[in-house]
Design an enzyme around this catalytic site. Structure first.
Site, PDB file in Angstrom:
ATOM      1  N   SER A 196       0.971  -1.347  -0.132  1.00 57.73           N
ATOM      2  CA  SER A 196      -0.091  -0.058  -0.054  1.00 57.73           C
ATOM      3  C   SER A 196       0.878   1.211   0.154  1.00 57.73           C
ATOM      4  O   SER A 196       1.681   1.463  -0.805  1.00 57.73           O
ATOM      5  CB  SER A 196      -0.853  -0.144   1.170  1.00 57.73           C
ATOM      6  N   ASP A 251      -8.035  -5.929  -6.223  1.00 56.93           N
ATOM      7  CA  ASP A 251      -7.729  -4.841  -5.110  1.00 56.93           C
ATOM      8  C   ASP A 251      -8.785  -3.660  -5.425  1.00 56.93           C
ATOM      9  O   ASP A 251      -8.724  -3.187  -6.440  1.00 56.93           O
ATOM     10  CB  ASP A 251      -6.533  -4.438  -5.292  1.00 56.93           C
ATOM     11  N   HIS A 269      -6.819  -5.791  -1.226  1.00 60.14           N
ATOM     12  CA  HIS A 269      -5.808  -4.659  -1.100  1.00 60.14           C
ATOM     13  C   HIS A 269      -4.948  -5.335   0.084  1.00 60.14           C
ATOM     14  O   HIS A 269      -5.074  -5.360   1.265  1.00 60.14           O
ATOM     15  CB  HIS A 269      -6.392  -3.430  -0.554  1.00 60.14           C
TER      16      HIS A 269
END
Ligand code: NAG
Ligand code: NAG
Ligand code: NAG
Ligand code: NAG
Ligand code: NAG
Ligand code: NAG
Ligand code: NAG
Ligand code: NAG
Ligand code: NAG
Ligand code: NAG
Ligand code: NAG
Ligand code: NAG
Length: 597
Positions: free
Chosen positions: A207, A463, A509
């Site tokens: 991330s 994601d 994610h």
């Protein structure tokens, strides 16, 4: 005076290698004076000044910590002894103060490694213990803005209109790069290693942690030997504004889809597209085939039901102070939803998956892969009107208010007068303003490549926060910028010698996906260590299925641009070439006149 003799430490360390018979004890080296003596002299490293009087050091025994990014692997009851130190420096003439936490494993377990863990959201990691599991020194930085306790979005503005550029550059790439330079020097002194000793240097994050990893590869490439970068939040201007896109779709259409209808569309898409990869396992391993072969309109008329719920959401902006203050306080009520998917619901989903175009129809950005959760499009239930209404995810809204509009407020209040062209303008402003800081898409990685660095880049294919296609686009940019003069197969060979990219089927994610029980790779650090230190170049990544029918199965992920396919004669996924699929992942962005890497 009183400092442990560096030569003696070196001698006993050398004799300790292999035999471990006469190791220097942790207490011998974990002293303020040993660390002070290891500090680079003022002005010799990056022009910074180290402050010997601020050094702290204390021994920690039997710590159960040491997880870092590895906490997801089945942890044993391993305990660690380490030196818990802090080193402080200032940028000459600025009068600022940057504190580094440095964690040194005890000498008998040190493997000449140094490890950096990435953070997430607007935070750098504040935990320096992540390297212990690998016999690596670890570090974390205050970045000059008290990053241990504050997230960058809380300090990005001094006030309305005034950007804190020091914090911006430090958060973007500088703080981690300086930390690595300083910590590696101090590491050599701490263990009494000669200055030319190789300290294998690793980075691991996902991330924003993935973006931070890319920032290091792009800016401090010579410093790193092995980098694992997951779902990077790079192309920052486009990425952050993209979070406002689904709400803008609904605002523009004047229709707020019931969240349950969107969830149904996602579920029905997964069910329809799951078999296209050759195996019905609950996972769309080929979102490209789904995009090319499935028409969302076929879901119109299907019924859905979701029970009433009150959910607590901490959002994705997770600023440190606010997170504590808000813990448990932001709850959201949804009534029971019972209906059938309408053409309008499908139109919302289709527009979101199609991605942002300006009013001239030119593409401005890519989007989430079809079948990804559409939660950024969820509206809020308005009790007073008994209808769904606008909800702007703070991830995107805060970016627009603080970074684009330079107003010290936490979210956009509404989307009055906001059109698709407005989103493109916001992206442009952010792109130009932060091109050399947050954007993090420099595509020439020559310093990293030529100094022998290796990178594993990965992204969950479904994601719902950072589009998987964003990673594909960067990989394509690096390939064409660095190897544009080679044939495609030559370029692929040259690139995969040091930079490999993997899509993770069905994954969300930075983790597995509750809607698609697919594989997720666990042993990435072991893989990169083997590549860096033993020359074992990976070709596919092991990934374990963590739920569902195939729980426990180990799959081997395909290295991009090969795509998984379960053929009729298969007992596992093959990796195939498919030009039409690659085409579907390939974008240009004519809404911008500048190149978007
Ligand atoms: C440990 O090393 C030191 C210095 O090399 C030596 O004097 C000492 O005898 C050694 N001790 C043992 C137990 O081997
Ligand atoms: C280096 O500079 C810092 C900050 O100006 C100062 O505190 C420190 O004492 C200096 N170090 C040495 C060894 O002179
Ligand atoms: C650490 O744990 C070991 C094994 O349980 C024990 O022998 C030792 O005394 C502990 N050390 C400290 C400082 O607590
Ligand atoms: C490490 O040292 C810092 C600074 O002295 C201290 O605040 C912290 O509590 C220490 N951590 C551990 C685990 O001892
Ligand atoms: C979608 O699928 C998930 C898990 O498979 C399930 O929990 C959820 O209720 C489904 N939602 C709808 C609206 O069908
Ligand atoms: C999907 O089907 C609808 C209704 O049949 C049709 O209007 C639309 O053009 C189709 N979309 C695509 C991308 O083929
Ligand atoms: C949803 O609505 C249909 C039709 O009105 C009804 O038959 C069904 O029982 C409802 N389901 C739930 C779970 O409320
Ligand atoms: C909205 O109405 C529901 C049902 O009457 C109630 O449980 C909920 O607390 C209300 N929410 C707000 C924010 O007023
Ligand atoms: C900053 O601007 C916002 C929006 O205009 C306003 O609400 C706020 O009061 C301003 N803050 C200061 C300190 O002027
Ligand atoms: C929206 O545009 C209209 C017409 O240009 C203008 O009067 C209004 O003030 C604008 N509203 C906002 C919130 O900017
Ligand atoms: C991957 O899994 C295979 C077994 O399928 C195993 O032999 C191999 O060691 C694993 N690789 C890594 C890096 O763990
Ligand atoms: C399966 O069949 C395909 C073509 O049908 C072939 O290319 C592939 O090599 C075969 N795989 C195995 C494992 O036999």
């Amino acid at each position: 005076m009183g400092r442990f003799s560096r030569a003696a430490v070196a001698a006993s360390l050398t004799s300790a290698v292999g035999a471990a018979s006469n190791a220097t004890s942790l207490a011998d080296v974990c002293t303020v004076s040993n660390i002070q003596a290891a500090l680079p002299s003022n002005g010799t490293l990056l022009g910074i000044d180290l402050i010997p009087s601020a050094v702290t050091a204390s021994v920690v025994y039997n710590a159960t910590t040491g997880g870092g990014m590895t906490t997801t692997t089945s942890t044993t009851s391993t305990t660690y002894n380490y030196c818990n130190a802090t080193v402080t420096y200032t940028h000459t003439g600025k009068g600022d103060e940057v504190v580094l936490k440095i964690v040194f494993p005890e000498p008998s377990t040190f493997k000449n490694r140094y490890y950096v863990a990435g953070g997430g959201g607007f935070s750098l990691s504040s935990d320096a213990t992540g390297g212990l599991a690998y016999g690596a020194v670890g570090a974390a930085t205050s970045a000059g803005y008290d990053a241990f306790d504050q997230s960058y979005d809380e300090v990005v503005l001094y006030g309305n209109g005034s950007i804190n550029w020091d914090a911006t550059y430090m958060f973007s790439y500088q703080a981690l790069g300086e930390m690595t330079k300083v910590s590696k020097e101090v590491t050599k002194g701490f263990y009494g290693l000669s200055s030319d000793t190789k300290v294998y240097t690793y980075y691991e994050g996902c991330s924003d942690g993935g973006r931070e990893g890319m920032s290091q590869v792009q800016r401090w490439g010579e410093e790193y030997d092995g980098v694992i970068a997951g779902a990077p939040a790079f192309r920052f201007a486009q990425q952050q504004v993209h979070h406002v896109f689904p709400a803008t779709v609904e605002h523009t259409m004047g229709y707020y889809a019931p969240p349950c209808a969107l969830e149904k569309i996602v579920n029905a898409t997964i069910a329809a597209c799951d078999p296209l990869d050759g195996r019905t396992d609950g996972v769309i391993s080929r979102t490209d085939l789904c995009m090319l072969n499935f028409n969302l309109s076929s879901i119109i008329g299907e019924s859905y039901y979701c029970a009433a719920e009150t959910s607590t959401s901490l959002g994705f902006g997770f600023s440190k102070v606010k997170r504590q203050a808000a813990a448990g306080s932001s709850s959201r009520y949804q009534p029971a939803q019972n209906g059938t998917v309408t053409a309008e619901d499908v139109a919302v989903a289709q527009a979101v998956y199609d991605g942002l175009h300006n009013s001239a129809g030119q593409r401005a950005y890519l989007s989430w892969q079809i079948g990804s959760d559409l939660s950024d499009a969820d509206g809020v239930w308005d009790n007073s009107t008994s209808s769904w209404s606008l909800s702007i995810p703070s991830t995107g809204g805060e970016y627009v208010t603080k970074f684009v509009q330079l107003l010290n407020i936490d979210n956009l209040e509404n989307l009055d007068n906001v059109t698709y062209d407005t989103l493109v303008d916001w992206m442009s402003i952010g792109y130009f303003r932060y091109l050399d800081s947050l954007q993090t898409t420099l595509p020439d990685l020559t310093p990293f490549q030529s100094s022998g660095g290796k990178m594993i880049h990965y992204h969950g294919e479904s994601d719902p926060s950072i589009p998987a296609a964003s990673s594909v686009h960067y990989w394509q940019s690096v390939k064409s910028i660095m190897y544009g003069n080679l044939s495609d197969s030559e370029a692929l060979d040259a690139l995969n010698d040091w930079y490999q990219f993997y899509l993770i089927p069905g994954a969300a994610h930075c983790g597995s996906n509750t809607l698609q029980p697919g594989p997720y790779p666990q042993d990435k650090m072991q893989t990169i260590i083997d590549w860096v230190e033993n020359g074992i170049k990976p070709s596919r990544l092991n990934a374990t299925v963590s739920s569902g029918t195939y729980e426990g199965e180990v799959q081997k992920l395909c290295q991009w641009p090969k795509r998984p396919l379960w053929q009729s004669n298969s007992t596992s996924f093959d990796c195939v070439d498919d030009n039409a699929s690659i085409e579907s992942w390939t974008y240009t962005f004519p809404a911008f006149k500048v190149p978007i890497y």
